[in-house]
Scaffold this active site. Structure first.
Site, PDB file in Angstrom:
ATOM      1  CB  THR A 161      12.125  35.939  15.995  1.00 24.69           C
ATOM      2  OG1 THR A 161      10.938  35.621  15.260  1.00 24.69           O
ATOM      3  CG2 THR A 161      11.752  36.615  17.302  1.00 24.69           C
ATOM      4  CD  GLU A 162      13.949  39.949  19.586  1.00 31.13           C
ATOM      5  OE1 GLU A 162      14.889  40.771  19.514  1.00 31.13           O
ATOM      6  OE2 GLU A 162      12.790  40.275  19.912  1.00 31.13           O
ATOM      7  CG  LEU A 163      18.885  40.712  13.578  1.00 34.06           C
ATOM      8  CD1 LEU A 163      20.163  41.543  13.512  1.00 34.06           C
ATOM      9  CD2 LEU A 163      18.365  40.463  12.176  1.00 34.06           C
TER      10      LEU A 163
END
Length: 410
Positions: A161-163
């Site tokens: 998630t979100e890198l």
């Protein structure tokens, strides 16, 4: 005859000298279930609610997923050398099935070409890895099952998630059998080498790391329609020329899919850019590779040590977009604090609601950052202000806690 051979040899030498780096295009699709304010059905749409998940999702499908998806499908059919990677949160797929199956069908057709790779991630687009490894693994497993069911695919590369990334996540991913993982190409960790190579995470042996080239990615995602930007107007030919001059072996362009049509409106020319970019890159002898193809084709440049959490959000590139103030920290503490009690609840709806409340977007809406970062947070939030987002979240989680208590005592 000799002069002809000499000219041909010189031409081949020049061609070898001008090596165009391969392009790894990765697109992310996620839409949360926003809290609508209902007492029990927290995410249900009704006439009295200002927020409608159905309306928002249908709007994004019409503006982005469907038209951009059809463009990509056309490109895949026309250009056999075009490949790209994509990932969907489980929540986005749920809504696509329910609200807009036509868009899902386009993505299935793209996958059937064999040149659209699907990556693995958390089902609920959560930050669970940093708060509960057990819950995180459950959500990753749920996501893999969903991808298997809808696309008959087994992802080989992981995207959190979100890198959100650090060394520990890479070690976990390697143990789980992933061949690769994605992260932000932030200078603090990569130094002078730059993001345009394959790397090996610290404390790992086999897994490979692909780093987002945030300069080129953000040229499309944020600056594309900004007249004050020196690079404006940006067209595919100009962009391809810049990519060719950047050096390295792979340029990793990682974007939200909504960039095409939703964040950058059709009127900006973004669909023309998407249509023309593969043509411009391929005619320069550039190659498009999926994440898996990139890590299997290229050797790692060096080892990368990322001891702290790195993300692709805001100027700090850390978790502060979601846990940077007291409201966010409190909300995260409360939702993950319910895990012990939720483990004994057999009611599926209660567990489902708890997991939907872990979605990172809820905490993102509570951010009180200013300047450009604050403007982006405000753009995405369905609430009037961060305080309102926090208030409605806490009210909802308190109601959920009561439901859990009742279920456990009955």
């Amino acid at each position: 005859m000799a002069s002809t051979l000499a000219a041909k040899t010189q031409k081949e030498r020049l061609k070898k000298r001008i090596l165009f780096p391969s392009i790894c295009l990765y697109l992310q699709i996620h839409q949360p279930f926003r809290i609508t304010g209902e007492k029990v059905n927290y995410f249900k749409d009704s006439k009295k609610n200002e927020i409608s998940n159905k309306k928002i999702f249908e709007k994004v499908c019409r503006k982005s997923y469907l038209p951009a998806g059809k463009i990509l499908l056309k490109i895949l059919k026309k250009h056999k050398d075009f490949h790209f990677s994509i990932s969907f949160s489980g929540l986005a797929l749920e809504q696509m099935e329910k609200f807009f199956p036509e868009a899902l069908m386009v993505f299935k057709k793209m996958h059937e070409t064999g040149r659209m790779e699907i990556l693995s991630e958390t089902y609920h687009h959560s930050l669970a890895f940093f708060y509960s490894k057990r819950e995180f693994e459950k959500q990753v497993s749920m996501h893999r099952q969903k991808i298997k069911k809808l696309f008959n695919a087994d992802p080989k590369v992981f995207r959190n998630t979100e890198l959100a990334y650090n060394n520990d996540l890479a070690v976990w991913a390697e143990k789980k059998g992933y061949a690769g993982i994605l992260a932000e190409g932030w200078e603090e960790y990569i130094g002078s080498c730059g993001p345009n190579y394959v790397y090996q995470p610290k404390d790992t042996e086999k897994i490979r790391l692909l780093l987002r080239n945030y300069k080129f990615s953000d040229d499309i995602a944020f600056r594309f329609s900004e007249p004050s930007w020196p690079g404006w107007p940006l067209d595919a030919s100009k962009f391809a020329n810049c990519l060719g001059k950047d050096g390295g072996e792979t340029i990793n362009i990682f974007l939200d899919f909504e960039t095409f049509g939703e964040h950058q409106y059709q009127e900006t020319g973004i669909f023309n850019f998407l249509t023309d970019l593969p043509i411009e890159i391929l005619k320069r002898n550039g190659k498009f590779r999926t994440a898996s193809q990139t890590i299997s084709f290229l050797k790692p440049k060096a080892k990368i040590d990322v001891p702290k959490i790195l993300t692709w959000a805001d100027s700090e590139r850390d978790l502060s977009a979601w846990n940077g103030n007291k409201m966010q920290k409190d909300a995260l503490r409360v939702v993950y604090g319910l895990e012990k009690n939720i483990s004994s609840v057999k009611n599926r709806n209660v567990v489902k609601d708890w997991r939907r409340l872990q979605t990172s977007d809820h905490f993102y809406y509570m951010s009180t950052k200013g300047l450009d970062d604050g403007g982006i947070h405000d753009y995405f939030s369905p609430h009037k202000n961060p305080q309102k987002a926090y208030k409605i979240f806490i009210k909802t989680i308190e109601n959920l806690a009561l439901r859990i208590k009742k279920k456990n005592s009955s």
